[in-house]
Design a protein around this motif. Sequence first.
Motif, PDB file in Angstrom:
ATOM      1  N   ASN A  27      -2.095  -8.959   0.668  1.00 20.16           N
ATOM      2  CA  ASN A  27      -2.997  -9.643   1.601  1.00 20.16           C
ATOM      3  C   ASN A  27      -2.467  -9.741   3.022  1.00 20.16           C
ATOM      4  OD1 ASN A  27      -4.741 -10.136  -0.567  1.00 20.16           O
ATOM      5  ND2 ASN A  27      -3.711 -12.055  -1.072  1.00 20.16           N
ATOM      6  N   HIS A  28      -1.174  -9.500   3.194  1.00 19.88           N
ATOM      7  CA  HIS A  28      -0.598  -9.748   4.519  1.00 19.88           C
ATOM      8  C   HIS A  28       0.307  -8.605   5.006  1.00 19.88           C
ATOM      9  CE1 HIS A  28      -2.151 -13.815   4.135  1.00 19.88           C
ATOM     10  NE2 HIS A  28      -1.616 -13.848   2.915  1.00 19.88           N
ATOM     11  N   ALA A  29       1.453  -8.423   4.367  1.00 26.81           N
ATOM     12  CA  ALA A  29       2.474  -7.520   4.910  1.00 26.81           C
ATOM     13  C   ALA A  29       2.037  -6.059   4.963  1.00 26.81           C
ATOM     14  CB  ALA A  29       3.761  -7.649   4.100  1.00 26.81           C
ATOM     15  N   LEU A  30       1.388  -5.571   3.911  1.00 27.38           N
ATOM     16  CA  LEU A  30       0.988  -4.160   3.911  1.00 27.38           C
ATOM     17  C   LEU A  30      -0.133  -3.885   4.914  1.00 27.38           C
ATOM     18  CD1 LEU A  30       1.323  -3.154   0.146  1.00 27.38           C
ATOM     19  CD2 LEU A  30       2.978  -2.950   1.999  1.00 27.38           C
ATOM     20  N   PRO A  31      -1.178  -4.732   5.000  1.00 27.18           N
ATOM     21  CA  PRO A  31      -2.145  -4.527   6.085  1.00 27.18           C
ATOM     22  C   PRO A  31      -1.492  -4.616   7.463  1.00 27.18           C
ATOM     23  CG  PRO A  31      -3.056  -6.017   4.437  1.00 27.18           C
ATOM     24  CD  PRO A  31      -1.614  -5.805   4.077  1.00 27.18           C
ATOM     25  N   HIS A  36       1.047   2.735   4.470  1.00 29.99           N
ATOM     26  CA  HIS A  36       2.100   1.736   4.274  1.00 29.99           C
ATOM     27  C   HIS A  36       3.099   2.245   3.244  1.00 29.99           C
ATOM     28  CE1 HIS A  36       0.266   0.530   0.454  1.00 29.99           C
ATOM     29  NE2 HIS A  36      -0.874   0.280   1.057  1.00 29.99           N
ATOM     30  N   LEU A  37       4.113   1.435   3.020  1.00 31.34           N
ATOM     31  CA  LEU A  37       5.277   1.829   2.233  1.00 31.34           C
ATOM     32  C   LEU A  37       4.960   2.170   0.790  1.00 31.34           C
ATOM     33  CD1 LEU A  37       8.383   2.026   2.659  1.00 31.34           C
ATOM     34  CD2 LEU A  37       8.535  -0.312   1.798  1.00 31.34           C
ATOM     35  N   PHE A  38       3.900   1.581   0.234  1.00 34.84           N
ATOM     36  CA  PHE A  38       3.594   1.783  -1.178  1.00 34.84           C
ATOM     37  C   PHE A  38       2.593   2.909  -1.425  1.00 34.84           C
ATOM     38  CE2 PHE A  38       5.591  -2.317  -1.214  1.00 34.84           C
ATOM     39  CZ  PHE A  38       6.232  -2.382  -2.436  1.00 34.84           C
ATOM     40  N   LYS A  39       2.258   3.649  -0.404  1.00 36.87           N
ATOM     41  CA  LYS A  39       1.426   4.829  -0.586  1.00 36.87           C
ATOM     42  C   LYS A  39       2.293   5.974  -1.127  1.00 36.87           C
ATOM     43  CE  LYS A  39      -2.768   3.766   0.952  1.00 36.87           C
ATOM     44  NZ  LYS A  39      -4.007   4.002   0.195  1.00 36.87           N
ATOM     45  N   ALA A  40       1.724   6.788  -2.001  1.00 36.92           N
ATOM     46  CA  ALA A  40       2.491   7.864  -2.635  1.00 36.92           C
ATOM     47  C   ALA A  40       3.082   8.827  -1.624  1.00 36.92           C
ATOM     48  CB  ALA A  40       1.598   8.622  -3.621  1.00 36.92           C
ATOM     49  N   THR A  84      -2.348  -0.555  -4.241  1.00 37.43           N
ATOM     50  CA  THR A  84      -3.157   0.232  -3.319  1.00 37.43           C
ATOM     51  C   THR A  84      -4.643  -0.119  -3.395  1.00 37.43           C
ATOM     52  OG1 THR A  84      -3.224   2.047  -4.938  1.00 37.43           O
ATOM     53  CG2 THR A  84      -1.559   2.184  -3.195  1.00 37.43           C
ATOM     54  N   GLY A  85      -4.963  -1.254  -4.050  1.00 41.22           N
ATOM     55  CA  GLY A  85      -6.334  -1.730  -3.936  1.00 41.22           C
ATOM     56  C   GLY A  85      -7.071  -2.150  -5.192  1.00 41.22           C
TER      57      GLY A  85
END
Length: 607
Positions: A251-255, A283-287, A450-451
């Motif tokens: 909700n915060h850091a990745l956006p 962001h960092l958690f995208k493949a 990722t959603g």
Amino acid sequence: MITRIKLALIVLITAFLAFSAKEKEATPIGVQESIQLFRADAPKFASSTTLLRQAILSINRKNPETIKNALQALADSRVAYKRIESMMEYFFVHSARIYNRAAKTEIEEPYLEYQAPMGLQYMEALLHEPDPFSKKKDLLEQITILEHAAKDLNSLLYQFKPSDSQILESLRLELIRIMTLGITGYDAPLLKTGITESYEVLLHIQKALNPYMRLSAKPSDSLSYYLKSTLQFLKQNPNFDTFDRLSFFTNHALPLQTHLGKMISRSGFQLNTSGVLNYDADHLFKAEAFKGKFLDPKTTRSEIALGEKLFSEAALSGNGQISCATCHPPGRFFQDGLAKSVGFDGSTPVSRNAPSLLYASLQHSQFWDGREKTLEQQVGTVTHDALEMNGNTAVTLARLAKMKAYRKWFKRAYSKNGTPAITEANIQKAIASYVRTLQPFYSDFDRFITGDKTALNSNQIKGFNLFMGKAQCGTCHFAPLFNGLVPPLYQLTEFEVLGTTLTENLSKPEKDTDDGRIRVRPIKFYEGAFKTPTVRNSAVTGPYMHNGAFTSLDSLMEFYNKGGGAGLGLDLPYQTLSPNSLNLSEEEKKYVISFLNALTDRMEVNK
């Protein structure tokens, strides 16, 4: 005439754009503001070290409150340091090691520089010793060094001329540092001040970004919103053990990371010195966040297809019966389920456990002891090892050359200008290229982060928050790869001394006989040191550890909960894992294991 006018206009426009670019280059946007922030905050940190020294001088065995006072002064000093951390870690990294070095002796590779314990982290460890009063002399030595060094911090700015691109990359990396180290308690595991410190770091980031956010309204509006929301979340939830890290991310850091990236891209100040991270990823958690370094863009589909065939090709072994897939079967997540694989002779086990090859490329060293740096070298070592595949180069090449299909596949992948295609180097390269594709990033956790908010259940969410917090798993298995690749630059693979026992019988622990990385680097601190593997797919790739001693995640969790070998009472002076108990309840351990199950990739990706 029209053509000449058009040409003249083009020349004028080109000249104007060139001039604008130079003007932009010559007139920094936010450099001076960042420098002024440092000038203001560095003396505050220096003052905090003076107060810390006074608190340490006051330590008195007759008054236990003096230890609490020293711990509070240490916490205050850490917060003060965090306000200058982004500049220190990016521009003055060697000086930064004075203040925030690890509490255990480390060896900086590849140059093998010894890093003795020093600074704030070491002082934290000393103040949490069973008898901290006896450590007063050591504490005074440490604070004397820090206090003197901190007084000269602003001298680092002499002839310091950073660019806007560098400032922005330093802030971008600092945000990653918050997400992967700050909120995990990486450098304050006992004080548990990581959330409060992260708030202060982000507050600095917000101030440093202000000049850049005026450049473009559209991305800046969203960036400003997520800066404020992330700060608010950190401020309202300072408790380390109960902090909801998954909500913080999603909700915060990745956006926030996404919109920071967009702002940097649109401003024209894109700079990537890490060589590993792909800043084009949201962001960092995208493949795709790590694809840039670990997947060679020149690799062809033909080469990968050839590598996949060779991976299961028994002709590479001495007896024509063993392939890479023997010990790393794709249908079992590229791990054979044995404590130690059966060797070439069909009966003798190999020396160490065969880990899964999924995500094997996302590290800078191969094998448990890191003796090879590349996958190509690893393939060569395994195929020639007498105990493993016992291959003979001449025999292997002759076998493959006799096969029409391989002649065609090698030619398609490698043949250029008449150069022989079937070579040992090409065999190793093809298999390595195939292994580099084994990065599915398709677990339930990946879907959630990722959603897809339905991908995790409540126990798995609790498990993630424990993994990244109280259980301290995330301080060695760094997000998002959950291996030993150290953020935020991800340029170093960590080796840890855990004190792994010979068996999983923790009531009668025995020291393992494998001395680990010291065989590769004969340095005493590497005795019993092993690479930190990923815990992705760990729920389906047991047994665990380099010796395969642990048959279940339950017994493995208890090993960590008790503080590793040293926590169990074994004599391990160089153990890097804290010997202190994590004090996890049975329920909490099950939550962590539930999260580990959520890191299992969907099988269809592995076929």
